[in-house]
Enzyme design. Structure first.
Site, short mmCIF file in Angstrom:
data_model
loop_
_atom_site.label_atom_id
_atom_site.label_comp_id
_atom_site.label_asym_id
_atom_site.label_seq_id
_atom_site.Cartn_x
_atom_site.Cartn_y
_atom_site.Cartn_z
N ASP A 25 52.36 9.88 61.18
CA ASP A 25 50.94 9.28 60.57
C ASP A 25 50.58 8.08 61.11
OD1 ASP A 25 49.28 8.00 59.15
OD2 ASP A 25 50.11 8.17 57.09
N SER B 120 43.73 18.56 67.41
CA SER B 120 42.25 18.91 67.15
C SER B 120 40.97 18.39 67.66
CB SER B 120 42.01 19.03 65.44
OG SER B 120 40.88 19.47 65.05
N TYR C 241 33.89 3.90 57.14
CA TYR C 241 33.98 4.47 58.44
C TYR C 241 33.60 3.67 59.63
CZ TYR C 241 33.91 8.28 62.10
OH TYR C 241 33.96 8.89 63.29
N ASP D 210 50.20 13.52 65.88
CA ASP D 210 49.49 14.00 64.86
C ASP D 210 49.94 14.45 63.67
OD1 ASP D 210 47.32 15.93 63.56
OD2 ASP D 210 46.32 15.46 65.77
N LYS E 269 35.39 1.51 62.52
CA LYS E 269 34.77 1.96 63.98
C LYS E 269 34.31 0.77 64.71
CE LYS E 269 36.04 6.29 64.27
NZ LYS E 269 37.08 6.59 65.25
N1 LIG Z 1 33.44 14.90 65.79
C1 LIG Z 1 32.37 13.74 65.72
O1 LIG Z 1 31.32 13.82 65.41
C2 LIG Z 1 32.67 12.42 65.99
C3 LIG Z 1 31.88 11.32 66.12
C4 LIG Z 1 32.48 10.12 66.63
C5 LIG Z 1 33.79 9.85 66.51
N2 LIG Z 1 34.50 10.60 66.13
C6 LIG Z 1 35.93 10.30 66.14
O2 LIG Z 1 36.74 11.21 67.11
C7 LIG Z 1 38.11 11.17 66.58
C8 LIG Z 1 38.65 12.72 66.51
O3 LIG Z 1 37.87 13.35 65.50
P1 LIG Z 1 37.33 14.62 65.66
O4 LIG Z 1 36.03 15.16 65.39
O5 LIG Z 1 38.08 15.61 66.94
O6 LIG Z 1 38.12 15.44 64.37
P2 LIG Z 1 39.44 16.52 64.26
O7 LIG Z 1 39.50 16.53 62.56
O8 LIG Z 1 39.13 17.70 64.66
O9 LIG Z 1 40.62 15.82 64.73
C9 LIG Z 1 41.38 14.78 63.99
C10 LIG Z 1 42.83 14.79 64.29
O10 LIG Z 1 43.32 13.55 63.84
C11 LIG Z 1 44.46 13.90 63.36
N3 LIG Z 1 44.84 12.86 62.08
C12 LIG Z 1 44.09 12.50 61.12
N4 LIG Z 1 44.66 11.68 60.37
C13 LIG Z 1 45.85 11.07 60.95
C14 LIG Z 1 46.94 10.50 60.71
N5 LIG Z 1 47.05 9.40 59.85
N6 LIG Z 1 47.80 10.32 61.66
C15 LIG Z 1 47.66 11.19 62.81
N7 LIG Z 1 46.98 12.01 63.14
C16 LIG Z 1 45.74 12.08 61.97
C17 LIG Z 1 44.21 15.11 62.47
O11 LIG Z 1 45.23 15.80 61.96
C18 LIG Z 1 43.17 15.89 63.53
O12 LIG Z 1 44.11 16.64 64.42
C19 LIG Z 1 38.14 10.39 65.25
O13 LIG Z 1 38.71 9.23 65.41
C20 LIG Z 1 36.66 10.54 64.68
O14 LIG Z 1 36.39 9.53 63.82
C21 LIG Z 1 34.46 12.01 65.83
#
Ligand SMILES: NC(=O)c1ccc[n+]([C@@H]2O[C@H](COP(=O)([O-])OP(=O)(O)OC[C@H]3O[C@@H](n4cnc5c(N)ncnc54)[C@H](O)[C@@H]3O)[C@@H](O)[C@H]2O)c1
Length: 252
Positions: free
Chosen positions: A62, A15, A154, A36, A158
Site C-alpha cells: 500500500d 492495471s 482528488y 501494487d 493531484k
Molecule cells: N484513467 C483516467 O482517466 C485517469 C486520468 C488522469 C489521471 N489518472 C491517474 O492515473 C493513475 C492510474 O490510474 P488508472 O486509470 O490506470 O487506474 P487503475 O484503477 O486501472 O489502476 C490503478 C492501480 O493503482 C493500484 N492502487 C490503488 N491504490 C493503491 C495503493 N494504496 N497502493 C498501491 N497500489 C494501489 C490499483 O490496485 C491499480 O492497480 C491514477 O493515479 C489516476 O488518478 C487516471
C-alpha cells in the site's frame, strides 16, 4: 548508463496506465518492480515483462504505508539493484460532492496519491543521488489543473502532486535527477468502474468528455506510456519540473 541496466519502480503497475507504463519501460530495456495492492494483476504484468526478456518483480504494498514502501524498496535493491526510475502512478477514483464527503474519504484520497508519492520518492531518492542520475514521473490529472465537480479531494491531491514535482525538481536538478508530472485527460482504464458511480453515469460522463475533446476520443493507457517513456529517456534531460498533459486538447 545503458538502458538495459536500469531498474524502474512503477506504483499501480497492475492495471491501466501503470500496466502500460511497466510494459513500455520493459520494452525500452528496464527491469521493472511493480508496487501494487493487487498481487494477481501485478503478477500477470510481471509475466508479460518476462516474455519481453526483462525482469518483472511484484511487491504487494500500500503506497500510503511508509513502512511497507520502505521494506519493498529494500527488497528491490537486493533483487533488481539500485533504482534509477520511479513512476508514481498508484491511485483511486471517487466522485463525491464536498457536502457529502467524509473525513475518511478525504484522508484516504490524500494518503494514496500525495503521501504515496512522498513515501515512494523518499524511499528511492538516495539511489538516484548516489548514481547522479534519476528520473521521477508523477501521475497527476487534468483535475489537478482545472478541478472537477465531485472531485475536490482528488483534484487537491493531484494539484499537490504538481507542487511536489516542481519543488523536488529544483532540489535534485543539480544531482542529475529530473522530476516531471503527467496530467492525463480521461483515459480508458478500469478506474472509473471501480468508483461507486452507476454504469449509466459512467457512460454519460465518458460521452460528455468525448464531446468536449477536440480529438473526439478518450485516451488509451499507451498515450500516457509514450509520454512517460520520453520523460525517462536520456534525451529528456533538459525537461524537469514540467507538467505535460496528454488530453486530446481538453483541458478542463
Ligand atoms: N484513467 C483516467 O482517466 C485517469 C486520468 C488522469 C489521471 N489518472 C491517474 O492515473 C493513475 C492510474 O490510474 P488508472 O486509470 O490506470 O487506474 P487503475 O484503477 O486501472 O489502476 C490503478 C492501480 O493503482 C493500484 N492502487 C490503488 N491504490 C493503491 C495503493 N494504496 N497502493 C498501491 N497500489 C494501489 C490499483 O490496485 C491499480 O492497480 C491514477 O493515479 C489516476 O488518478 C487516471
Amino acid at each position: 548508463m545503458g538502458a538495459a541496466t536500469r531498474t524502474a519502480v512503477v506504483t499501480g503497475g497492475a492495471s491501466g496506465i501503470g500496466r502500460a507504463i511497466s510494459l513500455r519501460l520493459a520494452r525500452d530495456g528496464a527491469n521493472v518492480a511493480i508496487f501494487d495492492l493487487d498481487r494477481t494483476g501485478a503478477e500477470a504484468v510481471a509475466a508479460e515483462i518476462t516474455t519481453l526478456g526483462r525482469k518483472g518483480e511484484v511487491y504487494q504494498v500500500d503506497v500510503a504505508n511508509r513502512t511497507q514502501v520502505e521494506a519493498a524498496v529494500q527488497r528491490v535493491r537486493r533483487e533488481l539493484g539500485p533504482i534509477h526510475i520511479l513512476v508514481n502512478d498508484a491511485g483511486i477514483g471517487e466522485f463525491v460532492p464536498l457536502a457529502q464527503m467524509s473525513e475518511a474519504q478525504w484522508d484516504r484520497m490524500i494518503a494514496i496519491h500525495l503521501k504515496g508519492t512522498f513515501n515512494c520518492t523518499k524511499a528511492v531518492i538516495q539511489d538516484m543521488v548516489d548514481a547522479k542520475w534519476g528520473r521521477i514521473v508523477n501521475i497527476s490529472s487534468v483535475a489537478g489543473l482545472g478541478g472537477g465537480a465531485g472531485l475536490v479531494h482528488y483534484s487537491a491531491a493531484k494539484a499537490g502532486i504538481i507542487g511536489f514535482t516542481k519543488a523536488l525538481a529544483q532540489e535534485v536538478g543539480p544531482m542529475g535527477i529530473t522530476v516531471n508530472a503527467i496530467a492525463p485527460g480521461l483515459i480508458d482504464t478500469p478506474i472509473l468502474r471501480k468508483s461507486d458511480l452507476p454504469e449509466e453515469q459512467v457512460q454519460q460522463f465518458i460521452e460528455t468528455i468525448v464531446g468536449r475533446t477536440p480529438v473526439r476520443r478518450v485516451g488509451i493507457p499507451d498515450d500516457i506510456a509514450a509520454a512517460c517513456a520520453y520523460l525517462v529517456s536520456e534525451e529528456a534531460s533538459f525537461f524537469t519540473g514540467q507538467v505535460i498533459s496528454p488530453n486530446g486538447g481538453m483541458y478542463t
